[in-house]
Design a protein around this motif. Structure first.
Motif, PDB file in Angstrom:
ATOM      1  N   LEU A 125      18.311 -10.514 -20.849  1.00 47.83           N
ATOM      2  CA  LEU A 125      17.913 -11.134 -22.113  1.00 47.83           C
ATOM      3  C   LEU A 125      16.554 -11.811 -21.972  1.00 47.83           C
ATOM      4  O   LEU A 125      15.695 -11.698 -22.844  1.00 47.83           O
ATOM      5  CB  LEU A 125      18.976 -12.137 -22.559  1.00 47.83           C
ATOM      6  CG  LEU A 125      18.795 -12.776 -23.925  1.00 47.83           C
ATOM      7  CD1 LEU A 125      18.712 -11.731 -25.020  1.00 47.83           C
ATOM      8  CD2 LEU A 125      19.940 -13.731 -24.208  1.00 47.83           C
ATOM      9  N   GLY A 126      16.344 -12.470 -20.851  1.00 45.08           N
ATOM     10  CA  GLY A 126      15.055 -13.115 -20.602  1.00 45.08           C
ATOM     11  C   GLY A 126      13.918 -12.126 -20.440  1.00 45.08           C
ATOM     12  O   GLY A 126      12.756 -12.461 -20.672  1.00 45.08           O
ATOM     13  N   ALA A 127      14.230 -10.884 -20.057  1.00 49.98           N
ATOM     14  CA  ALA A 127      13.201  -9.864 -19.861  1.00 49.98           C
ATOM     15  C   ALA A 127      12.802  -9.164 -21.162  1.00 49.98           C
ATOM     16  O   ALA A 127      11.800  -8.442 -21.193  1.00 49.98           O
ATOM     17  CB  ALA A 127      13.693  -8.821 -18.853  1.00 49.98           C
ATOM     18  N   LEU A 128      13.571  -9.374 -22.219  1.00 47.11           N
ATOM     19  CA  LEU A 128      13.235  -8.729 -23.491  1.00 47.11           C
ATOM     20  C   LEU A 128      11.915  -9.273 -24.033  1.00 47.11           C
ATOM     21  O   LEU A 128      11.617 -10.461 -23.852  1.00 47.11           O
ATOM     22  CB  LEU A 128      14.329  -8.990 -24.532  1.00 47.11           C
ATOM     23  CG  LEU A 128      15.662  -8.297 -24.357  1.00 47.11           C
ATOM     24  CD1 LEU A 128      16.640  -8.755 -25.437  1.00 47.11           C
ATOM     25  CD2 LEU A 128      15.502  -6.799 -24.383  1.00 47.11           C
ATOM     26  N   PRO A 129      11.159  -8.443 -24.735  1.00 45.27           N
ATOM     27  CA  PRO A 129       9.966  -8.958 -25.420  1.00 45.27           C
ATOM     28  C   PRO A 129      10.379 -10.073 -26.394  1.00 45.27           C
ATOM     29  O   PRO A 129      11.477 -10.047 -26.964  1.00 45.27           O
ATOM     30  CB  PRO A 129       9.432  -7.737 -26.177  1.00 45.27           C
ATOM     31  CG  PRO A 129       9.942  -6.564 -25.398  1.00 45.27           C
ATOM     32  CD  PRO A 129      11.293  -6.993 -24.885  1.00 45.27           C
ATOM     33  N   LEU A 130       9.512 -11.031 -26.582  1.00 43.22           N
ATOM     34  CA  LEU A 130       9.801 -12.231 -27.364  1.00 43.22           C
ATOM     35  C   LEU A 130      10.350 -11.914 -28.754  1.00 43.22           C
ATOM     36  O   LEU A 130      11.305 -12.542 -29.204  1.00 43.22           O
ATOM     37  CB  LEU A 130       8.545 -13.095 -27.468  1.00 43.22           C
ATOM     38  CG  LEU A 130       8.694 -14.453 -28.107  1.00 43.22           C
ATOM     39  CD1 LEU A 130       9.743 -15.283 -27.399  1.00 43.22           C
ATOM     40  CD2 LEU A 130       7.371 -15.184 -28.109  1.00 43.22           C
ATOM     41  N   ARG A 133      13.916 -10.968 -28.210  1.00 47.13           N
ATOM     42  CA  ARG A 133      14.687 -12.035 -27.580  1.00 47.13           C
ATOM     43  C   ARG A 133      15.026 -13.129 -28.589  1.00 47.13           C
ATOM     44  O   ARG A 133      16.162 -13.600 -28.641  1.00 47.13           O
ATOM     45  CB  ARG A 133      13.926 -12.616 -26.389  1.00 47.13           C
ATOM     46  CG  ARG A 133      14.732 -13.652 -25.621  1.00 47.13           C
ATOM     47  CD  ARG A 133      14.050 -14.105 -24.346  1.00 47.13           C
ATOM     48  NE  ARG A 133      12.804 -14.777 -24.586  1.00 47.13           N
ATOM     49  CZ  ARG A 133      11.610 -14.360 -24.144  1.00 47.13           C
ATOM     50  NH1 ARG A 133      11.494 -13.277 -23.423  1.00 47.13           N
ATOM     51  NH2 ARG A 133      10.515 -15.043 -24.400  1.00 47.13           N
ATOM     52  N   GLU A 134      14.060 -13.512 -29.417  1.00 45.19           N
ATOM     53  CA  GLU A 134      14.323 -14.615 -30.334  1.00 45.19           C
ATOM     54  C   GLU A 134      15.405 -14.261 -31.356  1.00 45.19           C
ATOM     55  O   GLU A 134      16.279 -15.074 -31.639  1.00 45.19           O
ATOM     56  CB  GLU A 134      13.051 -15.102 -31.017  1.00 45.19           C
ATOM     57  CG  GLU A 134      12.446 -14.169 -32.034  1.00 45.19           C
ATOM     58  CD  GLU A 134      11.164 -14.713 -32.662  1.00 45.19           C
ATOM     59  OE1 GLU A 134      10.778 -15.865 -32.390  1.00 45.19           O
ATOM     60  OE2 GLU A 134      10.560 -13.965 -33.435  1.00 45.19           O
ATOM     61  N   VAL A 135      15.403 -13.038 -31.883  1.00 46.91           N
ATOM     62  CA  VAL A 135      16.458 -12.687 -32.839  1.00 46.91           C
ATOM     63  C   VAL A 135      17.793 -12.491 -32.141  1.00 46.91           C
ATOM     64  O   VAL A 135      18.841 -12.809 -32.707  1.00 46.91           O
ATOM     65  CB  VAL A 135      16.093 -11.454 -33.713  1.00 46.91           C
ATOM     66  CG1 VAL A 135      14.895 -11.750 -34.598  1.00 46.91           C
ATOM     67  CG2 VAL A 135      15.873 -10.214 -32.899  1.00 46.91           C
ATOM     68  N   ILE A 149      18.403 -15.826 -39.996  1.00 42.45           N
ATOM     69  CA  ILE A 149      17.370 -15.379 -39.049  1.00 42.45           C
ATOM     70  C   ILE A 149      16.135 -14.918 -39.796  1.00 42.45           C
ATOM     71  O   ILE A 149      15.007 -15.260 -39.424  1.00 42.45           O
ATOM     72  CB  ILE A 149      17.910 -14.269 -38.124  1.00 42.45           C
ATOM     73  CG1 ILE A 149      19.054 -14.804 -37.256  1.00 42.45           C
ATOM     74  CG2 ILE A 149      16.787 -13.710 -37.244  1.00 42.45           C
ATOM     75  CD1 ILE A 149      19.834 -13.728 -36.527  1.00 42.45           C
ATOM     76  N   ALA A 150      16.331 -14.164 -40.859  1.00 42.62           N
ATOM     77  CA  ALA A 150      15.204 -13.679 -41.657  1.00 42.62           C
ATOM     78  C   ALA A 150      14.384 -14.852 -42.197  1.00 42.62           C
ATOM     79  O   ALA A 150      13.143 -14.820 -42.171  1.00 42.62           O
ATOM     80  CB  ALA A 150      15.704 -12.803 -42.801  1.00 42.62           C
ATOM     81  N   VAL A 160      15.119  -7.810 -39.328  1.00 40.79           N
ATOM     82  CA  VAL A 160      16.011  -8.518 -38.403  1.00 40.79           C
ATOM     83  C   VAL A 160      17.003  -7.531 -37.809  1.00 40.79           C
ATOM     84  O   VAL A 160      17.200  -7.479 -36.591  1.00 40.79           O
ATOM     85  CB  VAL A 160      16.770  -9.667 -39.115  1.00 40.79           C
ATOM     86  CG1 VAL A 160      17.878 -10.229 -38.230  1.00 40.79           C
ATOM     87  CG2 VAL A 160      15.815 -10.769 -39.535  1.00 40.79           C
ATOM     88  N   MET A 161      17.624  -6.733 -38.667  1.00 32.17           N
ATOM     89  CA  MET A 161      18.615  -5.768 -38.192  1.00 32.17           C
ATOM     90  C   MET A 161      17.973  -4.748 -37.261  1.00 32.17           C
ATOM     91  O   MET A 161      18.556  -4.372 -36.234  1.00 32.17           O
ATOM     92  CB  MET A 161      19.299  -5.082 -39.378  1.00 32.17           C
ATOM     93  CG  MET A 161      20.130  -6.066 -40.178  1.00 32.17           C
ATOM     94  SD  MET A 161      21.169  -5.405 -41.522  1.00 32.17           S
ATOM     95  CE  MET A 161      20.162  -4.217 -42.311  1.00 32.17           C
ATOM     96  N   SER A 162      16.758  -4.316 -37.587  1.00 31.38           N
ATOM     97  CA  SER A 162      16.043  -3.360 -36.735  1.00 31.38           C
ATOM     98  C   SER A 162      15.732  -3.971 -35.366  1.00 31.38           C
ATOM     99  O   SER A 162      15.943  -3.338 -34.328  1.00 31.38           O
ATOM    100  CB  SER A 162      14.751  -2.934 -37.433  1.00 31.38           C
ATOM    101  OG  SER A 162      13.965  -2.150 -36.585  1.00 31.38           O
ATOM    102  N   ARG A 163      15.258  -5.205 -35.363  1.00 28.81           N
ATOM    103  CA  ARG A 163      14.948  -5.867 -34.089  1.00 28.81           C
ATOM    104  C   ARG A 163      16.204  -6.098 -33.265  1.00 28.81           C
ATOM    105  O   ARG A 163      16.173  -5.961 -32.037  1.00 28.81           O
ATOM    106  CB  ARG A 163      14.220  -7.189 -34.330  1.00 28.81           C
ATOM    107  CG  ARG A 163      12.784  -7.003 -34.759  1.00 28.81           C
ATOM    108  CD  ARG A 163      12.053  -8.307 -34.860  1.00 28.81           C
ATOM    109  NE  ARG A 163      10.703  -8.095 -35.377  1.00 28.81           N
ATOM    110  CZ  ARG A 163       9.850  -9.059 -35.634  1.00 28.81           C
ATOM    111  NH1 ARG A 163      10.202 -10.329 -35.406  1.00 28.81           N
ATOM    112  NH2 ARG A 163       8.655  -8.798 -36.101  1.00 28.81           N
ATOM    113  N   LEU A 164      17.297  -6.437 -33.927  1.00 27.41           N
ATOM    114  CA  LEU A 164      18.555  -6.602 -33.197  1.00 27.41           C
ATOM    115  C   LEU A 164      18.999  -5.285 -32.588  1.00 27.41           C
ATOM    116  O   LEU A 164      19.411  -5.238 -31.425  1.00 27.41           O
ATOM    117  CB  LEU A 164      19.652  -7.155 -34.118  1.00 27.41           C
ATOM    118  CG  LEU A 164      19.583  -8.643 -34.419  1.00 27.41           C
ATOM    119  CD1 LEU A 164      20.545  -9.006 -35.544  1.00 27.41           C
ATOM    120  CD2 LEU A 164      19.870  -9.468 -33.179  1.00 27.41           C
TER     121      LEU A 164
END
Length: 181
Positions: A125-130, A133-135, A149-150, A160-164
């Motif tokens: 999780l920490g390695a994910l791009p910001l 990771r934030e979403v 979140i949006a 949001v759904m796409s990033r998740l």
């Protein structure tokens, strides 16, 4: 001394979300000390502008301020920030609250496997791009709705759904054993 109405309302609406604010800041900054600074600044800003808050979701409002404070902090400090992307001490198993769950099971082998799995998940999780990771933190750890979140991130719900979805796929790739490829 009688507390002001603003102070009482702030304590009731915003102060209970300190843990969520700190959790988000920790995952964004990768540092407990920096997270403390970001949260402190965010709470000062929240109190300063609290008269302008007329909504019902104090948590989402506060996390928006924490996120914006982080990005301001990051812009000011990112050239100076050369620390590790993953702080092993901060993200240790004992810091997560999962330690309380592990104590319920006294099987040493199970505890070791659980601890290792937790560590691997936190590292991934920490390695994910910001942006992912934030979403992921807001949805999976803070259990915020897509709508919340949006609003916090300032993007459409579809994004949001796409990033998740992309974040989950990246997480699965990171966690997949290397010999499967």
């Amino acid at each position: 001394m009688i507390e002001s109405t603003k102070t009482k309302r702030f304590q009731a609406v915003v102060l209970p979300h300190l843990n969520s604010a700190f959790n988000l800041a920790c995952w964004l900054t990768h540092s407990r000390q920096d997270a403390e600074d970001v949260v402190q600044e965010a709470y000062l800003r929240a109190f300063k502008f609290f008269d302008g808050f007329h909504g019902e979701d104090g948590r989402a409002w506060l996390l928006t301020i924490v996120r914006n404070t982080f990005y301001n902090w990051y812009q000011e400090n990112h050239s100076q920030h050369r620390g590790p992307l993953f702080d092993e001490e901060f993200h240790s198993f004992e810091q997560t609250g999962a330690a309380a769950l592990a104590r319920a099971d006294d099987n040493p082998e199970h505890l070791l496997m659980q601890k290792d799995s937790e560590r691997l998940l936190q590292q991934a999780l920490g390695a994910l791009p910001l942006e992912f990771r934030e979403v992921m933190v807001m949805r999976e750890l803070e259990e915020l709705s897509y709508k919340q979140i949006a609003a916090i991130v300032g993007i459409p719900i579809g994004t949001v759904m796409s990033r998740l979805g992309r974040g989950r796929r990246l997480l699965a790739q990171i966690l997949a054993p290397a010999d499967r490829e």
